[in-house]
Structure formats: C-alpha cells, structure tokens
Design an enzyme around this catalytic site. Structure first.
Site, PDB file in Angstrom:
ATOM      1  N   LYS A 148      28.334  51.408  39.015  1.00  0.00           N
ATOM      2  CA  LYS A 148      29.642  50.762  38.974  1.00  0.00           C
ATOM      3  C   LYS A 148      29.882  50.141  37.599  1.00  0.00           C
ATOM      4  O   LYS A 148      28.951  49.661  36.949  1.00  0.00           O
ATOM      5  CB  LYS A 148      29.685  49.698  40.072  1.00  0.00           C
ATOM      6  CG  LYS A 148      31.035  49.075  40.360  1.00  0.00           C
ATOM      7  CD  LYS A 148      30.922  48.169  41.587  1.00  0.00           C
ATOM      8  CE  LYS A 148      32.242  47.524  41.949  1.00  0.00           C
ATOM      9  NZ  LYS A 148      32.108  46.715  43.189  1.00  0.00           N
TER      10      LYS A 148
ATOM     11  N   SER B 159      35.531  47.278  46.545  1.00  0.00           N
ATOM     12  CA  SER B 159      35.938  47.473  45.162  1.00  0.00           C
ATOM     13  C   SER B 159      35.199  48.604  44.466  1.00  0.00           C
ATOM     14  O   SER B 159      35.572  49.023  43.374  1.00  0.00           O
ATOM     15  CB  SER B 159      35.729  46.186  44.364  1.00  0.00           C
ATOM     16  OG  SER B 159      34.344  45.837  44.311  1.00  0.00           O
TER      17      SER B 159
ATOM     18  N   SER C  95      32.301  45.457  49.484  1.00  0.00           N
ATOM     19  CA  SER C  95      32.652  46.429  48.455  1.00  0.00           C
ATOM     20  C   SER C  95      31.733  47.637  48.359  1.00  0.00           C
ATOM     21  O   SER C  95      32.060  48.605  47.685  1.00  0.00           O
ATOM     22  CB  SER C  95      32.743  45.745  47.090  1.00  0.00           C
ATOM     23  OG  SER C  95      33.866  44.904  47.046  1.00  0.00           O
TER      24      SER C  95
END
Length: 438
Positions: A68, A144, A168
C-alpha cells in the site's frame, strides 16, 4: 539470463503480473501508483536461483507482493494516496514490514493506490483515480486499501499488504472475493507506515488463501515460520452476534452468510446466537461526538490542514476537521472507557472459539452512486460499521470469501480471542476448507 531461469516460476509469475498491469492500461495506473519492474525482476531471478539450489528463505520466497502507498520505500516520497505529500522528502529507510518482506525473499512489484490518508472504507481517490472493483469495474473497490485488493483479485500480485484502522484490509477483501487478515495491533510493527490513528492502525495481508495470510503474518510479525495448528470444523464453538451487526444487511449478503452458517452447523460446529449489543454498540455510543480516528488524524494533519487545505480530498478534509472539534476530556474519556470494555468483551466470548458475522452488510455499490457526499458518508459508515468494532476492541479478525451473489463478492468475518492470532488463522483454515470458493 538463461532460458532455464526465464522459465522459472517466480520470473514467470512476475512477468504475467507485469503484463496484467500493462494490459489494464489506465486502470492499471489507478490500481498502482508506482511499479518496480527492474528491482522486482532482480528479486524474482534471485529467488529462482535459490530455489534451484534448494535454499528457499521461507514461504514468501518468490511470491509477488504489492504494498500500500503508505509504506516507506527508501529513496522515494511516501504519498499515502495524497496530493499533499507528492513533494515530500524521500524516505530514508524502508518501512520495517517492507524490510522483512525483502528479507523473506518476497518480490515487491509496486505500490498500490488507496483512499487519501486511508480515511474511508469506500476506496474513492480524486487524485490518482479510483480502481474499479475486480468483479465489476463500475463498482467501488472498497477501501482504504483499494488498489491492494484489486491487485490480488486481478492477478497482478499474489499477496497485498494493507493497513486496517476500521476495516481497510477486510472491506476490500470482502468486496473483491479475497481473504483479509487484521492482526492484533501490537503484533505487526508500524514503523515507516504513514499513520491515520495511533490507537487503531494495524497492518495485514489481502490474499487468496488462509495459508497465504498465515505465511505473510509470520513474516510481518517477525516470528519463526511455524505451521498452523490443525483444527476441524466439528466441535468449533461459534457465536453469531445477532442484532446491530446483522441489521441493514442486504438480502443477498444475509442469504450467503446464513447458508455458510448452515454449512458450519451441518459439519459439526456448535452455533449460538449471542446478545452482545450492549458491548458491541459501545464504540458508536462513546464516539457520537467524535471518533478516536478523527481526533488523531486531526493532530497528524494539523499543519497540512492549516496551510494547504485545498490539497485534500474535500470529504477527507471534512472528516479531519470534525476531529478538531473533539475536546481533550472527551478523548481521554473514550480511551478510558475503551480500556474497561476490552476485558468485558473477552469475558463474554470466553465460551466461544470465534464470533461469525458478515464482514460488510452490502454488496459493492456503483461508483456513480456514491458521488453525492451524503450518500458517500452513509455508505462509508455502513461499510465500516462491522469491521471497525473489532479494531476498537483490538481483536484478531479474518474475512473469508463466500460464493458470489449476483456476480459480486460477499465476506464472512471470523473474530478471534485476544492475542489468539494464530489460533484464529488455524480455525479460519478449517472453515475455508469447508466453504472454499473455487
């Protein structure tokens, strides 16, 4: 490079993943904010040489991994899905989890897109574009860790590393048909990860199997590579927290979950309906006037909001500014109340091996349908509702894919006991074998 090396598994799988990113065109650029073809090829070749010499570094040696965009990579700015940090100073060191992945022989293919500063469960990003759901690109990917989930589901990585503050990792896993694991917070270090909430941030994998989740968990946590204990579904004591966390669940999601519960019972698990709303509803009651996440984000972003508010996604900015309104006494009160609630839930779960419930109560909505801010905020709150409860209680949680409904993914969430991360993964492997989605 010899022909033998070219045909070796890690190199082959890497080239297939790179080709998939390239073939996706603009969508590939919405999934990944940065791709590392040269260093990834070198890592894949080194892995294949080790394999041919019988010297594997562990279960992640040669696996294709995406990270990420909030994890530091030495020599480049960590943008965390934002425009604000595009000109930030380059990171001096890799994040600790990135270093551990390299040491384990993982092939890091690139950084994945995310909600700006990890502050929503929907997955929309106005700066880098929004990756479409892997099952239907017109629909939200979940956030997310939006690009993380899509990267695995579309064959661009074997495993993705995400962060989970209120769901997330688990939300994009549920919406893209993947396994997602949120560990106990202290299990995986967050050094070199751009924070959202000091209290609630966790780091975990999105992948295709519980075995991959367990292997990745071992590397991220820095523990020895120990096999999971063997568990069977027969004899498991599972509790369904009927009430708040089953409410507002779409019919298709509820049907898939109830079918799974029936299969577990038929296979010999003991299922009970648990009345836990007095505890599971407390995170919402305590944070009606403002959340721990928003308050801590307001502190983290104090300078950015004061000097460059126009650089933020307006919805993210609004959520940060709401955190500025939480006074210190209320913040401390929430923290004190939380500390008392953790052992209370532990006691109520003592007779169970795990709780079982929908990961999220809805199928992925269309991206076009969440453009209105009010609709976005309602959708976001519903997506975060079930997962965020267990960040608040700091329990290990696993999301498993169930058979698709109307071509869209559904997740089943298993919540383990405090500190029982490996036991939950072992239990999850048994449940996965029974409910396996092919």
């Amino acid at each position: 490079m010899t022909s033998t090396l070219t045909e070796s598994p890690a190199v082959q799988r890497l080239e297939a993943a790179l080709a998939a990113i390239t073939a996706a065109g603009d969508e590939g650029r919405r999934i990944f904010t940065r791709v590392y073809p040269d260093t990834a090829r070198a890592a894949a070749q080194a892995s294949d040489l080790r394999r041919s010499a019988g010297k594997r570094l562990g279960p992640l040696d040669g696996r294709i991994v995406s990270i990420k965009d909030l994890f530091d990579v030495a020599g480049e700015a960590t943008t965390a899905g934002s425009q604000l940090l595009q000109g930030a100073a380059p990171a001096a060191h890799d994040a600790l989890v990135v270093s551990r992945l390299h040491a384990a022989g993982a092939v890091i293919i690139g950084k994945t897109n995310m909600t700006e500063f990890a502050f929503s469960g929907v997955g929309i990003n106005p700066h880098y574009g929004t990756p479409g759901n892997a099952l239907d690109p017109r629909r939200i990917p979940g956030g997310s860790s939006s690009g993380a989930g899509v990267s695995v589901a579309r064959g661009m990585a074997d495993i993705a590393i995400g962060s989970d503050t209120g769901g997330s990792v688990r939300i994009p896993s549920a919406l893209n048909g993947l396994v997602g694991f949120k560990p106990t917070q202290a299990r995986v270090p967050r050094d070199g990860a751009y924070p959202l909430s000091f209290t609630l941030d966790c780091v975990g994998p999105l992948c295709r199997s519980v075995a991959d989740a367990a292997a990745t968990d071992g590397v991220l946590a820095g523990t020895s590579d120990q096999p999971l204990p063997s568990r069977a579904v027969a004899g498991l004591r599972l509790g369904a927290p009927r009430g708040l966390l089953f409410s507002q669940t779409q019919d298709a999601v509820l049907a898939a979950v109830e079918l799974a519960l029936g299969q577990l019972a038929t296979a010999g698990a003991t299922l009970s309906n648990e009345s836990l709303d007095d505890l599971l509803g407390e995170p919402f009651r305590l944070q009606e006037g403002g959340t721990l996440v928003a308050a801590e984000a307001a502190w983290i972003h104090k300078a950015g909001v004061a000097t460059r508010p126009e650089a933020y996604d307006p919805i993210v900015l609004g959520r940060i500014r709401r955190g500025q309104t939480l006074d210190a006494a209320t913040y401390v009160g929430i923290q004190q109340a939380r500390a008392a609630l953790l052992p209370a839930l532990d006691a109520r779960m003592a007779h169970l091996d795990a709780l079982v419930l929908p990961t999220v109560p809805l199928l992925a909505p269309l991206i076009a349908d969440v453009q209105d801010e009010d609709v976005f905020l309602r959708t976001n709150a519903l997506l975060l509702r079930n997962p965020s409860v267990f960040n608040f209680f700091d329990l290990p949680v696993l999301s498993l894919p169930l058979p698709s409904q109307n071509g869209l993914a559904v997740g089943l969430m298993l919540v383990g006991k405090r500190g029982g991360d490996r036991e939950l993964l072992a239990l999850g492997a048994a449940v996965e074998a029974l409910l396996r989605v092919t």
